[in-house]
Write a protein that holds these residues in place. Sequence first.
Motif, PDB file in Angstrom:
ATOM      1  N   GLU A  77       0.514  -1.327   0.032  1.00 32.36           N
ATOM      2  CA  GLU A  77      -0.217  -0.222   0.324  1.00 32.36           C
ATOM      3  C   GLU A  77       1.010   1.154   0.053  1.00 32.36           C
ATOM      4  OE1 GLU A  77      -2.949   0.172  -0.107  1.00 32.36           O
ATOM      5  OE2 GLU A  77      -3.161  -2.527  -0.512  1.00 32.36           O
ATOM      6  N   ILE A  78       1.641   1.026   0.504  1.00 32.83           N
ATOM      7  CA  ILE A  78       2.656   2.521   0.344  1.00 32.83           C
ATOM      8  C   ILE A  78       4.010   2.445  -0.109  1.00 32.83           C
ATOM      9  CG2 ILE A  78       4.185   3.679   2.525  1.00 32.83           C
ATOM     10  CD1 ILE A  78       1.360   3.487   2.968  1.00 32.83           C
ATOM     11  N   VAL A  79       5.341   1.440  -0.400  1.00 33.63           N
ATOM     12  CA  VAL A  79       5.719   1.244  -1.391  1.00 33.63           C
ATOM     13  C   VAL A  79       5.819   1.861  -2.577  1.00 33.63           C
ATOM     14  CG1 VAL A  79       8.090   0.335  -1.765  1.00 33.63           C
ATOM     15  CG2 VAL A  79       7.577   0.382   1.089  1.00 33.63           C
ATOM     16  N   GLN A  80       5.361   0.598  -2.927  1.00 30.42           N
ATOM     17  CA  GLN A  80       4.875   0.195  -4.167  1.00 30.42           C
ATOM     18  C   GLN A  80       3.735   1.618  -4.612  1.00 30.42           C
ATOM     19  OE1 GLN A  80       3.075  -3.362  -4.955  1.00 30.42           O
ATOM     20  NE2 GLN A  80       4.709  -4.873  -4.785  1.00 30.42           N
ATOM     21  N   ARG A  81       2.902   2.115  -3.730  1.00 27.12           N
ATOM     22  CA  ARG A  81       3.157   3.080  -5.204  1.00 27.12           C
ATOM     23  C   ARG A  81       3.455   4.037  -4.836  1.00 27.12           C
ATOM     24  NH1 ARG A  81      -3.318   3.229  -3.656  1.00 27.12           N
ATOM     25  NH2 ARG A  81      -4.390   1.785  -3.108  1.00 27.12           N
ATOM     26  N   ASP A  84       5.793   4.456  -7.558  1.00 30.43           N
ATOM     27  CA  ASP A  84       5.527   4.755  -8.776  1.00 30.43           C
ATOM     28  C   ASP A  84       5.346   5.917  -9.282  1.00 30.43           C
ATOM     29  OD1 ASP A  84       5.024   2.392  -9.843  1.00 30.43           O
ATOM     30  OD2 ASP A  84       3.212   1.841  -8.835  1.00 30.43           O
ATOM     31  N   GLN A  85       5.651   6.858  -7.804  1.00 28.78           N
ATOM     32  CA  GLN A  85       5.976   8.404  -8.296  1.00 28.78           C
ATOM     33  C   GLN A  85       6.769   8.852  -8.099  1.00 28.78           C
ATOM     34  OE1 GLN A  85       3.147  10.077  -5.402  1.00 28.78           O
ATOM     35  NE2 GLN A  85       1.047   8.512  -5.424  1.00 28.78           N
ATOM     36  N   GLY A  86       7.807   7.831  -7.799  1.00 25.17           N
ATOM     37  CA  GLY A  86       9.037   8.328  -8.068  1.00 25.17           C
ATOM     38  C   GLY A  86      10.165   8.709  -6.517  1.00 25.17           C
ATOM     39  N   ILE A  87       9.583   8.130  -5.916  1.00 27.35           N
ATOM     40  CA  ILE A  87      10.356   8.019  -4.229  1.00 27.35           C
ATOM     41  C   ILE A  87      10.959   6.556  -3.605  1.00 27.35           C
ATOM     42  CG2 ILE A  87       8.735   8.079  -1.733  1.00 27.35           C
ATOM     43  CD1 ILE A  87       6.572   9.965  -2.624  1.00 27.35           C
ATOM     44  N   ALA A  91      17.139   2.235   3.297  1.00 28.98           N
ATOM     45  CA  ALA A  91      17.500   2.197   5.005  1.00 28.98           C
ATOM     46  C   ALA A  91      17.970   3.945   5.526  1.00 28.98           C
ATOM     47  CB  ALA A  91      17.651   0.837   5.120  1.00 28.98           C
ATOM     48  N   GLU A  92      18.304   4.731   4.666  1.00 28.16           N
ATOM     49  CA  GLU A  92      18.923   5.500   5.051  1.00 28.16           C
ATOM     50  C   GLU A  92      18.145   6.866   5.080  1.00 28.16           C
ATOM     51  OE1 GLU A  92      22.758   5.143   3.220  1.00 28.16           O
ATOM     52  OE2 GLU A  92      23.645   5.650   4.712  1.00 28.16           O
ATOM     53  N   TYR A  93      16.985   6.979   5.131  1.00 23.41           N
ATOM     54  CA  TYR A  93      16.111   7.513   4.452  1.00 23.41           C
ATOM     55  C   TYR A  93      15.306   8.747   5.607  1.00 23.41           C
ATOM     56  CZ  TYR A  93      13.386   6.340   8.616  1.00 23.41           C
ATOM     57  OH  TYR A  93      13.310   5.321  10.337  1.00 23.41           O
ATOM     58  N   ARG A  94      16.360   9.043   6.934  1.00 25.62           N
ATOM     59  CA  ARG A  94      16.307  10.146   7.704  1.00 25.62           C
ATOM     60  C   ARG A  94      16.783  11.190   6.882  1.00 25.62           C
ATOM     61  NH1 ARG A  94      15.497   5.886  11.880  1.00 25.62           N
ATOM     62  NH2 ARG A  94      13.823   5.827  12.755  1.00 25.62           N
ATOM     63  N   ASP A  95      18.318  11.145   6.911  1.00 21.41           N
ATOM     64  CA  ASP A  95      19.293  11.070   6.062  1.00 21.41           C
ATOM     65  C   ASP A  95      19.167  11.969   4.458  1.00 21.41           C
ATOM     66  OD1 ASP A  95      21.309  11.205   8.418  1.00 21.41           O
ATOM     67  OD2 ASP A  95      21.639   8.845   7.221  1.00 21.41           O
ATOM     68  N   ARG A  97      15.685  13.815   2.152  1.00 19.25           N
ATOM     69  CA  ARG A  97      14.606  14.365   2.253  1.00 19.25           C
ATOM     70  C   ARG A  97      13.850  13.055   0.902  1.00 19.25           C
ATOM     71  NH1 ARG A  97      13.892  20.272   2.329  1.00 19.25           N
ATOM     72  NH2 ARG A  97      11.589  19.171   1.886  1.00 19.25           N
ATOM     73  N   GLY A  98      12.281  13.100   1.121  1.00 26.23           N
ATOM     74  CA  GLY A  98      12.234  11.993   0.537  1.00 26.23           C
ATOM     75  C   GLY A  98      11.812  10.951  -0.153  1.00 26.23           C
ATOM     76  N   GLU A  99      12.459  10.585   0.950  1.00 22.58           N
ATOM     77  CA  GLU A  99      12.894   9.292   0.720  1.00 22.58           C
ATOM     78  C   GLU A  99      11.827   8.133   2.032  1.00 22.58           C
ATOM     79  OE1 GLU A  99      17.222   8.597  -1.501  1.00 22.58           O
ATOM     80  OE2 GLU A  99      16.860   7.782   0.910  1.00 22.58           O
ATOM     81  N   ILE A 100      11.245   7.040   1.868  1.00 26.84           N
ATOM     82  CA  ILE A 100      10.567   6.154   3.288  1.00 26.84           C
ATOM     83  C   ILE A 100      11.338   5.207   3.109  1.00 26.84           C
ATOM     84  CG2 ILE A 100       8.339   7.213   2.077  1.00 26.84           C
ATOM     85  CD1 ILE A 100       8.061   4.968   1.302  1.00 26.84           C
ATOM     86  N   PRO A 101      11.232   4.906   4.893  1.00 23.42           N
ATOM     87  CA  PRO A 101      12.255   3.343   4.960  1.00 23.42           C
ATOM     88  C   PRO A 101      11.709   1.989   4.402  1.00 23.42           C
ATOM     89  CG  PRO A 101      10.223   4.104   7.245  1.00 23.42           C
ATOM     90  CD  PRO A 101      10.184   5.195   5.446  1.00 23.42           C
TER      91      PRO A 101
END
Length: 220
Positions: A77-81, A84-87, A91-95, A97-101
């Motif tokens: 529901e989150i990662v795959q969607r 597709d939008q380029g996000i 593992a380094e999402y905190r460092d 911007r615009g990345e998710i874990p």
Amino acid sequence: LQVLGLWRKSASGVLGVLEFLHKHTLVVLTVLFGLCLIVIYFHISQLKTQMMTAIAFRGADIYTRAVNEMRIWYTVEIVQRLHDQGIKASAEYRDHRGEIPLPATLGRTLGRRLVAGRPGEQLRLLSPYPFPRGGDSRSFLDAFQEKAWKFFTQHPGEPFYRIEQVDGRESLRFAKADLMQGACVECHNGHPDSPKRDWQIGQVAGILEVVYPIDSLEKV
């Protein structure tokens, strides 16, 4: 004559015991009552231990199910969607911007939060193929986890558990195989940080372990 003599000695011995019991009835009953209490105490203690172990087993199973279902839902529901939008998932999402874990990173974070404030309880997600810089992405730490991995290669659908001393406390160590899901294969095979690129659906990717102190249930 010898037989008659033995019979008389046996009869005399029985009469002596009966006479002793008659003269010391209170003492004998007290001893028997004490022995009964000891037997009842040990029986109740054994039943209590078995009950607490069963409750711990159930709690550990719920932990692993919750974390696994959350990871699957998050992936689909989150990662795959968002992918597709380029996000990007990292593992380094905190460092950045615009990345998710990554799902595994989120699973480990959730596991730590679930057991926070509950001394002795642990929830680990481990794999011999960890993403680099993935936080708690270490491979196996001890003999239990090595044995669990070998067990899952033969019995991926069954839990593996032991009662062991962990940090001085008798604890249930409960593990389940972390199986590669269909929603995860594409990411693991295509992610630039993935240490393995030939995953197939249903393969054992790691283990999800719960450490549950037995004595913690006495305080619930």
